[in-house]
Design a protein around this motif. Structure first.
Motif, short mmCIF file in Angstrom:
data_model
loop_
_atom_site.label_atom_id
_atom_site.label_comp_id
_atom_site.label_asym_id
_atom_site.label_seq_id
_atom_site.Cartn_x
_atom_site.Cartn_y
_atom_site.Cartn_z
N VAL A 65 0.83 -1.23 0.12
CA VAL A 65 0.09 -0.06 0.07
C VAL A 65 0.97 1.10 0.02
CG1 VAL A 65 -1.83 1.33 1.16
CG2 VAL A 65 -1.83 -1.36 1.51
N TRP A 66 0.52 2.27 -1.00
CA TRP A 66 1.56 3.17 -1.16
C TRP A 66 0.81 4.62 -0.77
CZ3 TRP A 66 6.59 2.91 -2.70
CH2 TRP A 66 7.11 1.63 -2.93
N ASN A 67 1.36 5.58 -0.16
CA ASN A 67 0.59 6.74 0.11
C ASN A 67 1.60 8.03 -0.08
OD1 ASN A 67 -2.03 6.07 0.99
ND2 ASN A 67 -0.99 5.21 2.63
N ALA A 68 1.12 8.97 -0.32
CA ALA A 68 2.27 10.09 -0.45
C ALA A 68 1.25 11.42 0.16
CB ALA A 68 2.71 10.54 -1.65
N VAL A 69 1.98 12.18 0.79
CA VAL A 69 1.62 13.62 1.39
C VAL A 69 2.50 14.70 1.11
CG1 VAL A 69 1.00 14.53 3.55
CG2 VAL A 69 0.56 12.33 3.27
N ASP A 70 2.03 15.97 0.67
CA ASP A 70 2.99 16.72 0.17
C ASP A 70 2.95 17.75 1.56
OD1 ASP A 70 4.29 18.93 -0.87
OD2 ASP A 70 2.44 19.57 -2.22
N HIS A 71 4.18 17.84 2.15
CA HIS A 71 4.48 18.79 3.19
C HIS A 71 5.44 20.09 2.58
CE1 HIS A 71 2.93 16.34 6.31
NE2 HIS A 71 3.50 15.35 5.84
N THR A 129 10.05 25.13 0.04
CA THR A 129 10.69 24.56 1.21
C THR A 129 9.96 23.24 1.40
OG1 THR A 129 9.65 25.57 2.71
CG2 THR A 129 11.49 26.50 2.21
N GLY A 130 10.45 22.45 2.13
CA GLY A 130 9.80 21.20 2.57
C GLY A 130 10.21 19.89 2.05
N HIS A 140 5.60 -5.01 7.37
CA HIS A 140 6.59 -3.72 7.54
C HIS A 140 5.96 -2.54 7.00
CE1 HIS A 140 10.05 -6.36 8.11
NE2 HIS A 140 9.80 -7.13 7.08
N HIS A 141 6.55 -1.47 7.61
CA HIS A 141 5.97 -0.08 7.21
C HIS A 141 6.99 0.95 7.34
CE1 HIS A 141 3.18 3.48 7.62
NE2 HIS A 141 4.17 4.00 8.59
N HIS A 142 7.17 1.61 6.34
CA HIS A 142 8.52 2.39 6.09
C HIS A 142 7.97 3.90 5.42
CE1 HIS A 142 12.55 3.69 5.52
NE2 HIS A 142 12.25 4.01 4.57
N THR A 143 8.54 4.94 5.84
CA THR A 143 8.31 6.14 5.59
C THR A 143 9.54 6.96 5.14
OG1 THR A 143 6.35 6.35 7.08
CG2 THR A 143 7.18 8.57 6.14
N THR A 144 9.64 7.57 4.09
CA THR A 144 10.72 8.45 3.60
C THR A 144 10.40 9.69 3.29
OG1 THR A 144 12.69 8.28 2.10
CG2 THR A 144 10.47 7.75 1.19
N ALA A 145 11.21 10.62 3.40
CA ALA A 145 11.08 12.21 2.91
C ALA A 145 11.82 12.55 1.72
CB ALA A 145 11.41 12.98 3.99
N VAL A 146 10.98 12.93 0.76
CA VAL A 146 12.03 13.24 -0.51
C VAL A 146 11.80 15.02 -0.45
CG1 VAL A 146 11.68 13.30 -3.06
CG2 VAL A 146 10.95 11.35 -1.79
N PRO A 147 13.00 15.37 -0.69
CA PRO A 147 13.01 17.04 -0.62
C PRO A 147 12.40 17.49 -1.73
CG PRO A 147 15.25 16.02 -0.37
CD PRO A 147 14.18 14.88 -0.36
N ALA A 148 11.78 18.65 -1.40
CA ALA A 148 11.19 19.46 -2.58
C ALA A 148 12.05 20.43 -3.09
CB ALA A 148 9.72 20.23 -1.90
#
Length: 191
Positions: free
Chosen positions: A104-110, A147-148, A159-167
């Motif tokens: 299951v894939w999710n993406a959130v714009d921060h 920024t963000g 398993h559960h993993h979260t990553t942050a891709v720099p904007a």
């Protein structure tokens, strides 16, 4: 490096390192802190040497499998999103490897893009305002700054993993969502 000089007759030769006891100690050596007891350890092997090669984790803490974050041999990565690598049959993350099927894939714009007038434009507008108001045209100048980060989460196989891709700009959200959409489609069609 230079070679050590030979000792003179009046001074003793210096041996580098700690002194080793000539005879065995009267009591058995104590266990080094954080080093699990290893009955297969050879007698005479120093505790310092044993401590250098043993993990120092608390009791009950499982050690990660060797090479858990690396893709399997022969597996060609289909896509990489941050530190998440998608292979033909699995998803490899620092949290472990999970099956691709049913992920299951999710993406959130921060991220945030701000538009503001730079300082030099304000200074030029103040300096040239006396010239028939033409200095006010400098206030039309603006800069955009993003920024963000974009947060991508994958869950599957326990398993559960979260990553942050720099904007890097406003287009980063579109690029990452294209990658997540592709990952969703191959997760849904995985056999």
């Amino acid at each position: 490096m230079t070679e050590p000089r030979a000792p003179r007759e009046e001074e003793p030769e210096y041996d580098w390192g700690p002194d080793e006891p000539a005879a065995a100690p009267a009591h058995p050596p104590t266990q080094a802190y954080g080093v699990p007891h290893d009955p297969t350890r050879a007698e005479g092997e120093s505790l310092a040497r044993q401590a250098a090669y043993q993990p120092t984790v608390g009791a009950g803490v499982p050690l990660p499998a060797q090479g858990a974050g690396a893709p399997a041999a022969g597996g060609q990565p289909l896509i990489t999103i941050g530190d998440i690598t998608v292979l033909a049959d699995s998803v490899v993350t620092p949290a472990g490897t999970m099956p691709l099927r049913g992920a299951v894939w999710n993406a959130v714009d921060h991220s945030r893009t701000e538009k503001k007038t730079p300082v030099y434009a304000i200074v030029l507008a103040v300096l040239f305002v006396a010239a028939c108001g033409l200095g006010l045209l400098f206030l039309l100048l603006s800069e955009k700054r993003t920024t963000g980060f974009i947060q991508v989460t994958v869950t599957g196989g326990g398993h559960h993993h979260t990553t942050a891709v720099p904007a890097k700009g406003p287009e980063t959200w579109t690029e990452v969502m294209g990658q997540v959409t592709y990952a969703r489609s191959i997760s849904a069609s995985a056999m």
